[in-house]
Every structure is written in structure tokens, then in C-alpha cells.
Design a protein around this motif. Structure first.
Motif, PDB file in Angstrom:
ATOM      1  N   PHE A 162      51.272-122.612 -29.434  1.00 41.27           N
ATOM      2  CA  PHE A 162      50.343-123.267 -30.360  1.00 41.27           C
ATOM      3  C   PHE A 162      49.050-123.709 -29.678  1.00 41.27           C
ATOM      4  CE2 PHE A 162      54.697-123.931 -31.887  1.00 41.27           C
ATOM      5  CZ  PHE A 162      54.601-123.333 -33.142  1.00 41.27           C
ATOM      6  N   LEU A 163      48.823-123.263 -28.434  1.00 40.30           N
ATOM      7  CA  LEU A 163      47.606-123.719 -27.750  1.00 40.30           C
ATOM      8  C   LEU A 163      46.359-123.217 -28.460  1.00 40.30           C
ATOM      9  CD1 LEU A 163      46.181-121.186 -26.080  1.00 40.30           C
ATOM     10  CD2 LEU A 163      48.041-121.599 -24.503  1.00 40.30           C
ATOM     11  N   ARG A 164      45.278-123.973 -28.307  1.00 42.07           N
ATOM     12  CA  ARG A 164      43.976-123.554 -28.840  1.00 42.07           C
ATOM     13  C   ARG A 164      43.109-123.102 -27.684  1.00 42.07           C
ATOM     14  NH1 ARG A 164      42.463-129.304 -30.732  1.00 42.07           N
ATOM     15  NH2 ARG A 164      43.634-129.585 -28.810  1.00 42.07           N
ATOM     16  N   GLU A 165      42.335-122.071 -27.883  1.00 37.24           N
ATOM     17  CA  GLU A 165      41.385-121.674 -26.855  1.00 37.24           C
ATOM     18  C   GLU A 165      40.356-122.785 -26.700  1.00 37.24           C
ATOM     19  OE1 GLU A 165      39.928-117.679 -27.375  1.00 37.24           O
ATOM     20  OE2 GLU A 165      41.947-116.954 -27.752  1.00 37.24           O
ATOM     21  N   LYS A 226      55.419-120.066 -36.500  1.00 32.99           N
ATOM     22  CA  LYS A 226      54.108-119.723 -35.920  1.00 32.99           C
ATOM     23  C   LYS A 226      53.143-119.235 -37.001  1.00 32.99           C
ATOM     24  CE  LYS A 226      50.817-118.845 -33.274  1.00 32.99           C
ATOM     25  NZ  LYS A 226      50.015-119.909 -32.713  1.00 32.99           N
ATOM     26  N   ASN A 230      49.671-121.329 -38.556  1.00 35.39           N
ATOM     27  CA  ASN A 230      48.302-120.796 -38.574  1.00 35.39           C
ATOM     28  C   ASN A 230      47.805-120.589 -40.007  1.00 35.39           C
ATOM     29  OD1 ASN A 230      47.921-120.893 -35.872  1.00 35.39           O
ATOM     30  ND2 ASN A 230      47.966-118.700 -35.503  1.00 35.39           N
ATOM     31  N   ILE A 237      41.131-125.073 -43.902  1.00 38.20           N
ATOM     32  CA  ILE A 237      39.694-124.831 -43.672  1.00 38.20           C
ATOM     33  C   ILE A 237      39.072-124.134 -44.894  1.00 38.20           C
ATOM     34  CG2 ILE A 237      37.968-123.752 -42.168  1.00 38.20           C
ATOM     35  CD1 ILE A 237      40.155-123.812 -39.933  1.00 38.20           C
ATOM     36  N   PHE A 271      40.911-130.493 -39.020  1.00 38.28           N
ATOM     37  CA  PHE A 271      40.710-129.183 -39.674  1.00 38.28           C
ATOM     38  C   PHE A 271      40.102-129.310 -41.058  1.00 38.28           C
ATOM     39  CE2 PHE A 271      42.139-125.513 -37.191  1.00 38.28           C
ATOM     40  CZ  PHE A 271      42.344-126.196 -36.012  1.00 38.28           C
ATOM     41  N   LEU A 272      39.187-130.268 -41.187  1.00 39.02           N
ATOM     42  CA  LEU A 272      38.441-130.422 -42.442  1.00 39.02           C
ATOM     43  C   LEU A 272      36.946-130.273 -42.190  1.00 39.02           C
ATOM     44  CD1 LEU A 272      40.263-133.325 -44.361  1.00 39.02           C
ATOM     45  CD2 LEU A 272      40.300-130.877 -44.875  1.00 39.02           C
ATOM     46  N   ASN A 273      36.578-129.544 -41.119  1.00 36.38           N
ATOM     47  CA  ASN A 273      35.156-129.316 -40.864  1.00 36.38           C
ATOM     48  C   ASN A 273      34.710-128.071 -41.616  1.00 36.38           C
ATOM     49  OD1 ASN A 273      35.053-131.486 -39.070  1.00 36.38           O
ATOM     50  ND2 ASN A 273      35.710-130.185 -37.369  1.00 36.38           N
ATOM     51  N   GLY A 279      37.647-117.994 -37.523  1.00 34.39           N
ATOM     52  CA  GLY A 279      37.666-116.677 -36.890  1.00 34.39           C
ATOM     53  C   GLY A 279      38.530-116.755 -35.659  1.00 34.39           C
ATOM     54  N   CYS A 282      43.272-115.312 -33.481  1.00 27.85           N
ATOM     55  CA  CYS A 282      44.580-115.636 -34.081  1.00 27.85           C
ATOM     56  C   CYS A 282      44.586-115.761 -35.596  1.00 27.85           C
ATOM     57  CB  CYS A 282      45.122-116.912 -33.463  1.00 27.85           C
ATOM     58  SG  CYS A 282      45.610-116.678 -31.757  1.00 27.85           S
ATOM     59  N   PHE A 283      43.815-116.699 -36.148  1.00 24.87           N
ATOM     60  CA  PHE A 283      43.917-116.941 -37.591  1.00 24.87           C
ATOM     61  C   PHE A 283      43.758-115.652 -38.401  1.00 24.87           C
ATOM     62  CE2 PHE A 283      42.715-121.779 -37.809  1.00 24.87           C
ATOM     63  CZ  PHE A 283      43.865-122.061 -37.106  1.00 24.87           C
ATOM     64  N   PHE A 341      33.581-117.579 -31.142  1.00 29.08           N
ATOM     65  CA  PHE A 341      34.151-118.044 -32.416  1.00 29.08           C
ATOM     66  C   PHE A 341      34.337-119.551 -32.467  1.00 29.08           C
ATOM     67  CE2 PHE A 341      38.690-119.208 -32.164  1.00 29.08           C
ATOM     68  CZ  PHE A 341      38.999-118.849 -30.867  1.00 29.08           C
ATOM     69  N   LYS A 342      34.316-120.179 -31.296  1.00 31.36           N
ATOM     70  CA  LYS A 342      34.363-121.642 -31.213  1.00 31.36           C
ATOM     71  C   LYS A 342      33.821-122.019 -29.836  1.00 31.36           C
ATOM     72  CE  LYS A 342      38.373-123.619 -30.224  1.00 31.36           C
ATOM     73  NZ  LYS A 342      39.786-124.007 -30.228  1.00 31.36           N
ATOM     74  N   ARG A 432      27.754-125.232 -38.845  1.00 28.36           N
ATOM     75  CA  ARG A 432      28.945-126.033 -38.493  1.00 28.36           C
ATOM     76  C   ARG A 432      28.780-127.503 -38.868  1.00 28.36           C
ATOM     77  NH1 ARG A 432      33.224-122.694 -37.688  1.00 28.36           N
ATOM     78  NH2 ARG A 432      32.664-120.979 -36.336  1.00 28.36           N
TER      79      ARG A 432
HETATM   80  O1  LIG Z   1      37.939-127.883 -39.144  1.00 28.26           O
HETATM   81  C1  LIG Z   1      37.851-126.752 -38.667  1.00 28.26           C
HETATM   82  C2  LIG Z   1      38.643-126.313 -37.569  1.00 28.26           C
HETATM   83  C3  LIG Z   1      38.495-125.021 -37.113  1.00 28.26           C
HETATM   84  N1  LIG Z   1      37.609-124.167 -37.688  1.00 28.26           N
HETATM   85  C4  LIG Z   1      37.517-122.766 -37.213  1.00 28.26           C
HETATM   86  O2  LIG Z   1      38.826-122.223 -37.174  1.00 28.26           O
HETATM   87  C5  LIG Z   1      38.943-121.262 -36.139  1.00 28.26           C
HETATM   88  C6  LIG Z   1      40.123-121.540 -35.251  1.00 28.26           C
HETATM   89  O3  LIG Z   1      39.911-122.721 -34.549  1.00 28.26           O
HETATM   90  P1  LIG Z   1      41.024-123.371 -33.597  1.00 28.26           P
HETATM   91  O4  LIG Z   1      42.273-123.494 -34.343  1.00 28.26           O
HETATM   92  O5  LIG Z   1      40.474-124.593 -32.997  1.00 28.26           O
HETATM   93  O6  LIG Z   1      41.105-122.268 -32.458  1.00 28.26           O
HETATM   94  P2  LIG Z   1      42.172-121.208 -31.935  1.00 28.26           P
HETATM   95  O7  LIG Z   1      42.022-121.206 -30.473  1.00 28.26           O
HETATM   96  O8  LIG Z   1      41.993-119.956 -32.701  1.00 28.26           O
HETATM   97  O9  LIG Z   1      43.619-121.833 -32.245  1.00 28.26           O
HETATM   98  C7  LIG Z   1      44.392-121.490 -33.383  1.00 28.26           C
HETATM   99  O10 LIG Z   1      45.075-120.273 -33.193  1.00 28.26           O
HETATM  100  C8  LIG Z   1      45.944-120.277 -32.046  1.00 28.26           C
HETATM  101  C9  LIG Z   1      46.511-118.874 -31.911  1.00 28.26           C
HETATM  102  O11 LIG Z   1      47.592-118.640 -32.752  1.00 28.26           O
HETATM  103  C10 LIG Z   1      47.022-121.324 -32.248  1.00 28.26           C
HETATM  104  O12 LIG Z   1      47.881-121.331 -31.122  1.00 28.26           O
HETATM  105  C11 LIG Z   1      46.369-122.687 -32.430  1.00 28.26           C
HETATM  106  O13 LIG Z   1      47.374-123.653 -32.697  1.00 28.26           O
HETATM  107  C12 LIG Z   1      45.403-122.608 -33.607  1.00 28.26           C
HETATM  108  O14 LIG Z   1      44.732-123.851 -33.761  1.00 28.26           O
HETATM  109  C13 LIG Z   1      37.600-121.310 -35.395  1.00 28.26           C
HETATM  110  O15 LIG Z   1      36.779-120.254 -35.853  1.00 28.26           O
HETATM  111  C14 LIG Z   1      37.006-122.643 -35.797  1.00 28.26           C
HETATM  112  O16 LIG Z   1      35.605-122.636 -35.764  1.00 28.26           O
HETATM  113  C15 LIG Z   1      36.829-124.587 -38.755  1.00 28.26           C
HETATM  114  O17 LIG Z   1      36.025-123.820 -39.292  1.00 28.26           O
HETATM  115  N2  LIG Z   1      36.970-125.879 -39.207  1.00 28.26           N
END
Ligand SMILES: O=c1ccn([C@@H]2O[C@H](COP(=O)(O)OP(=O)(O)O[C@H]3O[C@H](CO)[C@@H](O)[C@H](O)[C@H]3O)[C@@H](O)[C@H]2O)c(=O)[nH]1
Ligand SMILES: NC(=O)c1ccc[n+]([C@@H]2O[C@H](COP(=O)([O-])OP(=O)(O)OC[C@H]3O[C@@H](n4cnc5c(N)ncnc54)[C@H](O)[C@@H]3O)[C@@H](O)[C@H]2O)c1
Length: 453
Positions: A162-165, A226, A230, A237, A271-273, A279, A282-283, A341-342, A432
Motif C-alpha cells: 500500500f505504499l505511495r510513491e 488491494k 485503490n 477523488i 483524498f479530497l483534493n 494518475g 497504480c490507480f 503524476f504527483k 491542483r
Molecule cells: O486528494 C487527492 C489525492 C490524490 N490525487 C491523485 O491521485 C493519484 C494517486 O496519488 P497517491 O495515492 O498519493 O499516489 P500513488 O503513489 O499512486 O499511491 C496509490 O497507489 C499505490 C499503488 O497501488 C498504493 O500502494 C497507494 O496506497 C495508493 O495511494 C495522483 O495522481 C494524485 O495526484 C488527487 O487527485 N487528489
């Protein structure tokens, strides 16, 4: 414990380094020789805050080594992590060919010693049993070739990540939960032992918190957790982005709305931004894979289909705003602040910037970009139709508008009056909702956010 991590990407490398840091003996295997060479020289092939330092420290302590030799990793370890990529195929399903190749090779190198094979990659529901089958096939083929009879003994466990980049090391040391799915209590007990220092919060920044919850499930429930996690986050979002689009029309401010609903503990503020949508690596692929799995079973995912649809529209909302502001985009120069993407990552996989560049090109605009990582790295990241600038000032030169695509912290400190003075027209679209609207307006910019009319 002796651990082998196969695949040293964002997940595998972070997992390997962090497991070494909590005291395990880790062999990281990758079939990319260039990557292995780099890591052996103490350099991380990816940008992830804090990773390089931790990697070097654990290499120096002889707990971490890198190799292309999968056989060595399998022979010398009791727990084998599969952490290779599972990108999306054209039809949205998950491409499991890398997992399959690794599972087969593991089978070829197994001996009589008991092993736990861990699916760390995000894999379609049912992959646990499938990996068991492939490992067994690999082993049987090897036995036929060599004429050796080996009684192999292994279990497959699903341990989704579940890590985030951008905060991967922090997330690994401070997980919200650890999910372990499997059929054999012996395998699950070994996995729990592996993670004990994390569960007991002996590492990380929250030593006073209660132990990390460990969720023990069957294989397919762990795999589903998993995807469901996601998909839920992506839904949240897309939901707030839909609210933002309504706010734009009725004259409300989505940031205030998000604060107002987020304080309800049943909703939560994370996650309400609102902005240009979700993008990354993962998602997009995981939501598509879940939709595809449901389709395989004759089920139509109405909510998830809408979540994807909203996101596709959302990625181009900044271009629509630009059209409203500048009217004709043909011949205009548009500067993108940020590409990844972030923030805090060098990852460009399925970044909204790619769609924005393509659409602006299609409409005849010239596109330039500045990104703190991409501009510095000199790596093209496969980007086309965009001129990469090495400073924000060079980006602003002759621009008709700027679009903030990625919320890098350093963008908060930009000298906006100086940027405005270099531009043809001082227009900024904040994709953003990251910048201070009043400050931008004082700097001479016409400012537009998303859902912040
Ligand atoms: O309020 C928010 C939060 C996120 N994002 C976007 O959502 C995407 C994903 O963001 P984030 O979840 O922070 O990054 P990831 O590194 O892709 O992590 C997600 O995907 C990973 C791969 O599966 C999981 O392990 C993590 O738990 C899950 O948060 C990015 O494009 C962000 O810009 C928004 O637009 N608004
Ligand atoms: N990136 C994330 O934030 C994240 C978070 C949670 C889960 N996941 C999941 O983890 C898995 C890995 O994702 P990633 O982003 O780390 O991928 P990645 O593409 O960054 O890394 C995959 C690595 O595997 C290596 N590899 C491929 N085939 C191999 C083989 N046969 N033998 C040895 N090495 C091989 C590649 O060279 C590469 O270094 C995916 O299933 C992904 O969905 C990713």
C-alpha cells in the motif's frame, strides 16, 4: 530471516531496503543488468526520498545485495517476494507475464527446503493459486530436464503493498495495516515474524501508536483488498472532482466544501483534493483490472465505470478553462509547471500531464514544461510534443498561460511577479488548487483553480 525480493522497482527496491533495515538478510534480484550495476554502485535507479541513503547504509552493513542471479536468491532465502510490474493490457486487464516468468524460474530453482513465495505485486484475484501452479510447472519441467526428483515444499502468500510513491520509505515503516492472505498458518506465521519489528513499531516515526493491525485472510480476499482499496481512493477523488465541477457552475469553493465534509469522521479529510484527477502507475491500471475482472464474471461495474469516466474528463478540464480564458489556443505558448503524476517522484506512468500535452498539441498550442525532477534528470521519459525548460523563468518566457500540473513544494516559493513579467499574458490555471489565489492575483496573474470560482 533470509529474504529474496525479485524485481527492484518502486515496490521491490523499497521493500528490500526496508526489510534489510529491520535486520533481515536481503538479496534483491532484477533481470535488468543496468539497474543492478547502478544499485551495486550505491545508486538508486528511482527517485524516492530517503531511499538512496538507506540503501547504501544497509549495503555497507552487509544485509543487502543486488544480483541478476535469481537462482542464488531462491537457493539462499526462505521467503521469496515477487515484486515485478503488472501493467495494464490494451483491454484493461492485468499483464501478468512478468509474474509468470518469475514464478516459473522460482520453480526451476527450488530444492527440498520449505519456502514462502509472496505475491507483493498487485495481481488479479485468483493469482495466488495460479502462481502455485506455475511454480509447480516450472519445477516439474526442471526435474524432467535434469532427471532429478525433488520433493518441493512451498506455500504462496498474498501480501499486497500500500505504499505511495514519494513517501514509500515512510509508508513502509509506518503502515496503516499489513495484509497477509494464505491457506497455511505456518506460512502466515513466518510472514508475521518477518514484519514483527514493523508491527511493534520498533522503526518509524510513531513509536507510541498501538501495534500495526495485521489482517489475516484467505488468498483471494487479500488480493481483493488491494484492488478495493485503490478503487475506493480513486472513487473518492472522482467524487470530489465531480463536486468541484458543480462548484464551478454554482459559484461555491470546493476547498471549503472538502474541509466541511472531511471533518465528518465517516468521510475523512484525506483524498479530497480536487484537481486534474488521478494518475500514476497504480490507480488507472488497478481500477481497469477490477472492472475487467468483474466483466469476466458477467458483472457491470456501474460506479467504477463512472469513476474512470469522470477522471478522463477531469484530466482535460484545465485545457477547457484555458480555452474559455484565451479563446484560440492555436499559436499560443502554454507552460506546464510539473510533469510527474504527483510530487516527490520521477514517475511519469499515466501522468495527467501526458493527456494535457497531447490535447494542447492537438489544438495547435506550443507546449513547454518545467519539472524539478524531469528537467534535472535529462531523461526524456518518452515525452514528445513538449519542450523541457531547465528553470521556471525560462518556462515563463513568452508564455500565454501557465498550468500547474504537479504540486511540487518548490512551486509555492516561485517569484510570481518576475514570472508574470516574462509572459505574454499572465494567466495561470492551478490544476491542483495548490497556489495562494490572493498572492497570485497580487502578482499580476489572472488565477483560475478547479472548483474554486
Ligand atoms: O486528494 C487527492 C489525492 C490524490 N490525487 C491523485 O491521485 C493519484 C494517486 O496519488 P497517491 O495515492 O498519493 O499516489 P500513488 O503513489 O499512486 O499511491 C496509490 O497507489 C499505490 C499503488 O497501488 C498504493 O500502494 C497507494 O496506497 C495508493 O495511494 C495522483 O495522481 C494524485 O495526484 C488527487 O487527485 N487528489
Ligand atoms: N509503484 C507503486 O507505488 C506500487 C505500490 C503498490 C503496489 N504496486 C505493485 O507492485 C508491482 C511492482 O510495481 P513497481 O511500480 O515497483 O514496478 P516497476 O516497473 O517499477 O519495477 C518492476 C521491476 O521488475 C523487474 N523485472 C521484470 N521482470 C523481471 C524478472 N523476470 N526477473 C527479475 N526482475 C524483473 C524490472 O526490471 C523492474 O525493475 C506492481 O504489481 C504494482 O502494481 C506498486
Amino acid at each position: 530471516m533470509r529474504v529474496c525480493v525479485i524485481g527492484t522497482g518502486y515496490v521491490g527496491l523499497v521493500t528490500g531496503v526496508c526489510l534489510a533495515h529491520i535486520g533481515h538478510q536481503v538479496i534483491c534480484v532484477d533481470n535488468n543488468e543496468e539497474k543492478v550495476k547502478l544499485m551495486r554502485a550505491g545508486q538508486s535507479p528511482i527517485y524516492e526520498p530517503g531511499l538512496s541513503e538507506l540503501m547504501v547504509a544497509n549495503m555497507d552493513s552487509d544485509r543487502l545485495l543486488f544480483t541478476t542471479d535469481l537462482g542464488k536468491g531462491v537457493r539462499e532465502s526462505e521467503i521469496l517476494f515477487i515484486a515485478v510490474g503488472t501493467p495494464a493490457l490494451e483491454d484493461g486487464s492485468s499483464d501478468t507475464r512478468y509474474v509468470e516468468a518469475v514464478a516459473r524460474s522460482i520453480g526451476e530453482h527450488l530444492d527440498e527446503k520449505y519456502r514462502v513465495i509472496v505475491n507483493k505485486s498487485t495481481v488479479p484475484i485468483g493469482s495466488g493459486d495460479w502462481v502455485r501452479m506455475i511454480v509447480t510447472e516450472g519445477n516439474e519441467a526442471h526435474q524432467q530436464q535434469t532427471g532429478q526428483a525433488i520433493a518441493v515444499n512451498f506455500d504462496v502468500v498474498s501480501n499486497p503493498e500500500f505504499l505511495r510513491e514519494g513517501s514509500a520509505v515512510y509508508d513502509t515503516f509506518n503502515p496503516d495495516r499489513i495484509v497477509l492472505g494464505g491457506n497455511n498458518p505456518q506460512a502466515l506465521a513466518l510472514m508475521r515474524e518477518l514484519y514483527t519489528p514493523l508491527i511493534e513499531r520498533r522503526v518509524g516515526e510513531n513509536p507510541d501508536l498501538p501495534p500495526v493491525p495485521v489482517v489475516m485472510t484467505d488468498l483471494s480476499s487479500a488480493e481483493m483488498i488491494k484492488y478495493a482499496a485503490n478503487a475506493f481512493l480513486a472513487t473518492k477523488i472522482s467524487f470530489i472532482n465531480e463536486v468541484a465541477n458543480i462548484c464551478d457552475r454554482v459559484g461555491a469553493d470546493v476547498s471549503q466544501v472538502a474541509q466541511g465534509i472531511g471533518l465528518d469522521s465517516r468521510i475523512g479529510s484525506k483524498f479530497l483534493n480536487a484537481g486534474i484527477g488521478w494518475g500514476g502507475s497504480c490507480f488507472p491500471k488497478d481500477v481497469s483490472a477490477l472492472i475487467h475482472t468483474a466483466k469476466d464474471y458477467g458483472y457491470t461495474t456501474s460506479i467504477l465505470n463512472a469513476v474512470v469516466e469522470v477522471n478522463q474528463v477531469q484530466r482535460l478540464i484545465v485545457v477547457e478553462k484555458l480555452q474559455q480564458e484565451l479563446k484560440i489556443l492555436k499559436g499560443k505558448v502554454i507552460g506546464l509547471l510539473g510533469l510527474t503524476f504527483k510530487p516527490d517522484t520521477d514517475d511519469m506512468r499515466d501522468a495527467p500531464a501526458l493527456n494535457i500535452i497531447q490535447q494542447l498539441n492537438r489544438l495547435g498550442a506550443k507546449v513547454k514544461a518545467y519539472d524539478p525532477i524531469v528537467s534535472q534528470s535529462g531523461v526524456s521519459h518518452g515525452l514528445s510534443g513538449v519542450q523541457i525548460e531547465s528553470t521556471p523563468a525560462m518556462l515563463a518566457d513568452q508564455c500565454d498561460a501557465l498550468i500547474l500540473v504537479t504540486e511540487w513544494q518548490e512551486f509555492l516559493k516561485l517569484d510570481f511577479p518576475a514570472l508574470a513579467s516574462r509572459m505574454h499574458q499572465a494567466v495561470i490555471i492551478d490544476g491542483r488548487n495548490f497556489l495562494d489565489k490572493a498572492k497570485l492575483q497580487q502578482s499580476g496573474f489572472r488565477y483560475l483553480g478547479v472548483g474554486r470560482s
